[in-house]
Scaffold this motif. Structure first.
Motif: not given
Length: 88
Positions: A1-12
């Motif tokens: 399994m590979t690990r990834h860090s993601l950042s998302l900008l999403l609407r409230n």
């Protein structure tokens, strides 16, 4: 399994986080950590998530799928230098 860090900008919007979690769940993505916080613009939030992907799954494919979710404005993969991880 590979690990990834993601950042998302999403609407409230009601159900926005639920739609993201359902996407992860339906594609067998393991969520290791998740943090959600508002940003200066009151109509947006930042979601930081560390995911584990099974062999054969690519982070590029996951980012494209996240980009199709109506509430997601932007998705970035964080490199190890950009991501802060605290060990136990």
């Amino acid at each position: 399994m590979t690990r990834h860090s993601l950042s998302l900008l999403l609407r409230n919007e009601p159900g926005a986080l639920a739609r993201i979690v359902v996407l992860f769940s339906s594609r067998g993505v393991d969520v290791e950590s998740l943090s959600l916080a508002p940003v200066e613009r009151g109509d947006l939030s930042r979601l930081d998530v560390v995911v584990g992907l099974q062999p054969g799954r690519t982070v590029v494919q996951l980012i494209k799928q996240l980009g199709r979710v109506v509430d997601v404005k932007n998705v970035l993969e964080r490199t190890q230098d950009e991501a802060l991880e605290l060990g136990a």
